[in-house]
Scaffold this active site. Structure first.
Site, PDB file in Angstrom:
ATOM      1  N   ARG A  62     -43.264 114.265   5.506  1.00 44.07           N
ATOM      2  CA  ARG A  62     -42.102 115.097   5.172  1.00 44.07           C
ATOM      3  C   ARG A  62     -42.498 116.515   4.775  1.00 44.07           C
ATOM      4  O   ARG A  62     -41.656 117.408   4.756  1.00 44.07           O
ATOM      5  CB  ARG A  62     -41.324 114.479   3.986  1.00 44.07           C
ATOM      6  CG  ARG A  62     -40.831 113.065   4.234  1.00 44.07           C
ATOM      7  CD  ARG A  62     -39.689 113.065   5.237  1.00 44.07           C
ATOM      8  NE  ARG A  62     -39.194 111.733   5.529  1.00 44.07           N
ATOM      9  CZ  ARG A  62     -39.622 110.964   6.528  1.00 44.07           C
ATOM     10  NH1 ARG A  62     -40.574 111.406   7.339  1.00 44.07           N
ATOM     11  NH2 ARG A  62     -39.106 109.777   6.740  1.00 44.07           N
ATOM     12  N   HIS A 111     -44.255 102.587  12.248  1.00 48.98           N
ATOM     13  CA  HIS A 111     -43.030 102.852  13.021  1.00 48.98           C
ATOM     14  C   HIS A 111     -41.955 103.475  12.122  1.00 48.98           C
ATOM     15  O   HIS A 111     -40.761 103.193  12.258  1.00 48.98           O
ATOM     16  CB  HIS A 111     -42.528 101.528  13.621  1.00 48.98           C
ATOM     17  CG  HIS A 111     -41.817 101.670  14.945  1.00 48.98           C
ATOM     18  ND1 HIS A 111     -42.326 101.209  16.126  1.00 48.98           N
ATOM     19  CD2 HIS A 111     -40.607 102.202  15.274  1.00 48.98           C
ATOM     20  CE1 HIS A 111     -41.465 101.444  17.120  1.00 48.98           C
ATOM     21  NE2 HIS A 111     -40.414 102.047  16.621  1.00 48.98           N
ATOM     22  N   SER A 160     -40.354 109.071  24.478  1.00 51.17           N
ATOM     23  CA  SER A 160     -40.127 107.665  24.135  1.00 51.17           C
ATOM     24  C   SER A 160     -39.926 106.795  25.370  1.00 51.17           C
ATOM     25  O   SER A 160     -39.370 107.243  26.376  1.00 51.17           O
ATOM     26  CB  SER A 160     -38.881 107.584  23.245  1.00 51.17           C
ATOM     27  OG  SER A 160     -38.332 106.290  23.282  1.00 51.17           O
ATOM     28  N   SER A 187     -45.642 108.251  10.173  1.00 52.63           N
ATOM     29  CA  SER A 187     -44.818 107.478   9.235  1.00 52.63           C
ATOM     30  C   SER A 187     -44.811 108.104   7.839  1.00 52.63           C
ATOM     31  O   SER A 187     -45.812 108.038   7.113  1.00 52.63           O
ATOM     32  CB  SER A 187     -45.226 105.999   9.144  1.00 52.63           C
ATOM     33  OG  SER A 187     -45.098 105.394  10.434  1.00 52.63           O
TER      34      SER A 187
HETATM   35  C1  FNR Z   1     -38.540 105.906  16.393  1.00 52.35           C
HETATM   36  N1  FNR Z   1     -39.827 105.456  16.662  1.00 52.35           N
HETATM   37  C2  FNR Z   1     -40.152 105.044  17.936  1.00 52.35           C
HETATM   38  N2  FNR Z   1     -41.442 104.678  18.224  1.00 52.35           N
HETATM   39  C3  FNR Z   1     -41.784 104.313  19.486  1.00 52.35           C
HETATM   40  O1  FNR Z   1     -42.943 104.004  19.714  1.00 52.35           O
HETATM   41  N3  FNR Z   1     -40.844 104.333  20.478  1.00 52.35           N
HETATM   42  C4  FNR Z   1     -39.547 104.686  20.261  1.00 52.35           C
HETATM   43  O2  FNR Z   1     -38.739 104.712  21.178  1.00 52.35           O
HETATM   44  C5  FNR Z   1     -39.175 105.026  18.944  1.00 52.35           C
HETATM   45  N4  FNR Z   1     -37.888 105.371  18.662  1.00 52.35           N
HETATM   46  C6  FNR Z   1     -37.555 105.849  17.409  1.00 52.35           C
HETATM   47  C7  FNR Z   1     -36.268 106.304  17.164  1.00 52.35           C
HETATM   48  C8  FNR Z   1     -35.949 106.845  15.931  1.00 52.35           C
HETATM   49  C9  FNR Z   1     -34.560 107.331  15.690  1.00 52.35           C
HETATM   50  C10 FNR Z   1     -36.946 106.942  14.927  1.00 52.35           C
HETATM   51  C11 FNR Z   1     -36.631 107.552  13.588  1.00 52.35           C
HETATM   52  C12 FNR Z   1     -38.200 106.469  15.155  1.00 52.35           C
HETATM   53  C13 FNR Z   1     -40.882 105.562  15.640  1.00 52.35           C
HETATM   54  C14 FNR Z   1     -41.528 106.939  15.709  1.00 52.35           C
HETATM   55  O3  FNR Z   1     -42.276 107.102  16.885  1.00 52.35           O
HETATM   56  C15 FNR Z   1     -42.478 107.184  14.535  1.00 52.35           C
HETATM   57  O4  FNR Z   1     -43.419 106.149  14.472  1.00 52.35           O
HETATM   58  C16 FNR Z   1     -41.761 107.309  13.193  1.00 52.35           C
HETATM   59  O5  FNR Z   1     -40.541 107.988  13.322  1.00 52.35           O
HETATM   60  C17 FNR Z   1     -42.656 108.046  12.218  1.00 52.35           C
HETATM   61  O6  FNR Z   1     -42.099 108.078  10.956  1.00 52.35           O
HETATM   62  P1  FNR Z   1     -41.279 109.325  10.369  1.00 52.35           P
HETATM   63  O7  FNR Z   1     -42.030 110.585  10.742  1.00 52.35           O
HETATM   64  O8  FNR Z   1     -39.925 109.266  10.998  1.00 52.35           O
HETATM   65  O9  FNR Z   1     -41.247 109.030   8.916  1.00 52.35           O
END
Ligand code: FNR
Length: 381
Positions: free
Chosen positions: A313, A278, A109, A310
């Site tokens: 599960r 996201h 990230s 996204s």
């Molecule tokens: C994220 N996501 C995210 N995306 C990104 O581009 N940069 C980031 O720093 C973060 N940080 C982040 C923190 C947390 C706690 C979560 C839950 C999500 C989004 C992530 O990359 C992704 O798109 C989603 O989590 C996908 O959905 P699911 O698998 O959580 O349902």
């Protein structure tokens, strides 16, 4: 129940919830506004039944997948999730380790609590970097240079945070900058001694990728403030073109939801896109990524690599996305809950749970390899 007993995503979620103060758990689980998108992301997969085909030899099933010229053991990887070190000290590198062990990609990230250089040392073959563009363009350019020097295979530019979203759990919990925790939050944290012990020992998580630009001797708090002041700059297609030009390897946009944006990305020479809302954390009224995938695949599927995240599960969700035109998928919360609950072994468990489920669903619907998945397996009513 402990991590060895976990058999599905829900078990991992509950284990992580049991270990984390409410303010942390809510940050991970929460969506924006009314959190309609969270339900929609999962419901959309459930509304796409898979039609089984029988009398096919599925004795041996091959889950390997080639992506950007590299063969991975599974058709999914780990999405970038910020602040992992706050939920499990060392969480980012544990996720990277689990990805390396499983031979799948891991995206660090832009608000990671470990550094690009750490990732380059541990998992250069599997590590990608997700860029949150900075207001000061020289900061973004230096991060890109560092990711290149670390040998990371892909740069993922997240485009779906033009402004911060309204995450009401965070507002109520006062999760944000400056840190002003309520007494209730502090008392709640005391009920999670395992987490508290680690957290106090590990200290306030740092954003090391932003440290070099935050000023001589900046502490974790000052780096966090600096990052907050730098992020959500105006980001346009001109920036995409510029980043594309300076990054030498695979260049991916994350957060694309419209076919026209996908076409524009292809025209500008992007190698791939992640169709993503996201994890329902930005625009609550956005469609699920699986709902927009078919139109995007029809528009650019033959010109670039299409990935999706996204709402994944279950292994059946992965199969569904691959049927509808995704070349590869990513998971965010699944592995984050895993690593929170059980460190590297927990992240590995999350990967393994999905592997087993995908393997079984392939057997159930009559496909022995991923290339055989296509739209004909989706029941349209
Ligand atoms: C994220 N996501 C995210 N995306 C990104 O581009 N940069 C980031 O720093 C973060 N940080 C982040 C923190 C947390 C706690 C979560 C839950 C999500 C989004 C992530 O990359 C992704 O798109 C989603 O989590 C996908 O959905 P699911 O698998 O959580 O349902």
């Amino acid at each position: 129940m402990d991590i060895d007993d976990a058999i599905n995503f829900e078990d991992l979620r509950l284990l992580a919830k049991r270990r984390l103060p409410k303010i942390c758990y809510d940050f991970i689980e929460g969506g924006a506004d009314d959190e309609i998108g969270l339900d929609r992301n999962q419901q959309a997969f459930r509304d796409l039944p898979l039609i089984p085909r029988y009398l096919v030899n599925v004795d041996k099933r091959d889950l390997t997948k080639e992506l950007f010229g590299r063969k991975y053991d599974l058709p999914y990887g780990i999405s970038p999730t910020g602040l992992a070190g706050m939920f499990r000290v060392g969480g980012d590198m544990m996720l990277a380790q689990a990805a390396r062990d499983a031979n799948i990609p891991f995206v660090m990230s832009g608000s990671s609590t470990a550094s690009i250089e750490d990732l380059g040392k541990l998992a250069p073959e599997h590590g990608w970097y997700q860029l949150y563009a900075a207001r000061d363009k020289s900061v973004s350019e230096d991060m890109i240079r560092r990711a290149d020097a670390a040998g990371l295979g892909a740069l993922v530019l997240t485009v779906d945070v033009p402004v911060h979203s309204n995450r009401e759990r965070n507002v109520r919990n006062r999760f944000g900058r400056p840190v002003r925790l309520s007494l209730a939050t502090k008392l709640d944290a005391l009920s999670y001694p395992g987490w508290l012990y680690e957290y106090l020992k590990g200290g306030l998580p740092m954003f090391p990728n932003w440290l070099p630009y935050a000023g001589e001797g900046a502490d974790a708090d000052e780096v966090a403030d600096f990052m907050a002041s730098m992020t959500t700059p105006p980001l346009t297609w001109d920036d995409v073109a510029r980043f594309r030009e300076i990054w030498p390897r695979k260049f991916i946009l994350k957060g694309i939801m419209h076919p026209d944006d996908a076409i524009k990305a292809a025209e500008l020479g992007c190698d791939g896109i992640v169709v993503s809302n996201h994890g329902a954390r930005q625009l609550d009224r956005a469609p699920a990524s699986i709902e927009v995938l078919p139109a995007i695949a029809a528009a650019v599927g033959n010109r670039m690599t299409i990935m999706l995240d996204s709402g994944i599960r279950r292994g059946s969700d992965i199969a569904t996305a691959l049927c509808l035109g995704a070349d590869f998928v990513f998971v965010g919360r699944a592995t984050l809950y895993g690593v929170t609950a059980g460190g590297t072994a927990g992240a590995t468990k999350a990967i393994e749970i999905l592997r087993r489920e995908l393997d079984l669903v392939m057997g159930q619907i009559g496909v022995a390899d991923l290339a055989s998945l296509n739209e004909s397996f989706i029941f349209k009513g």
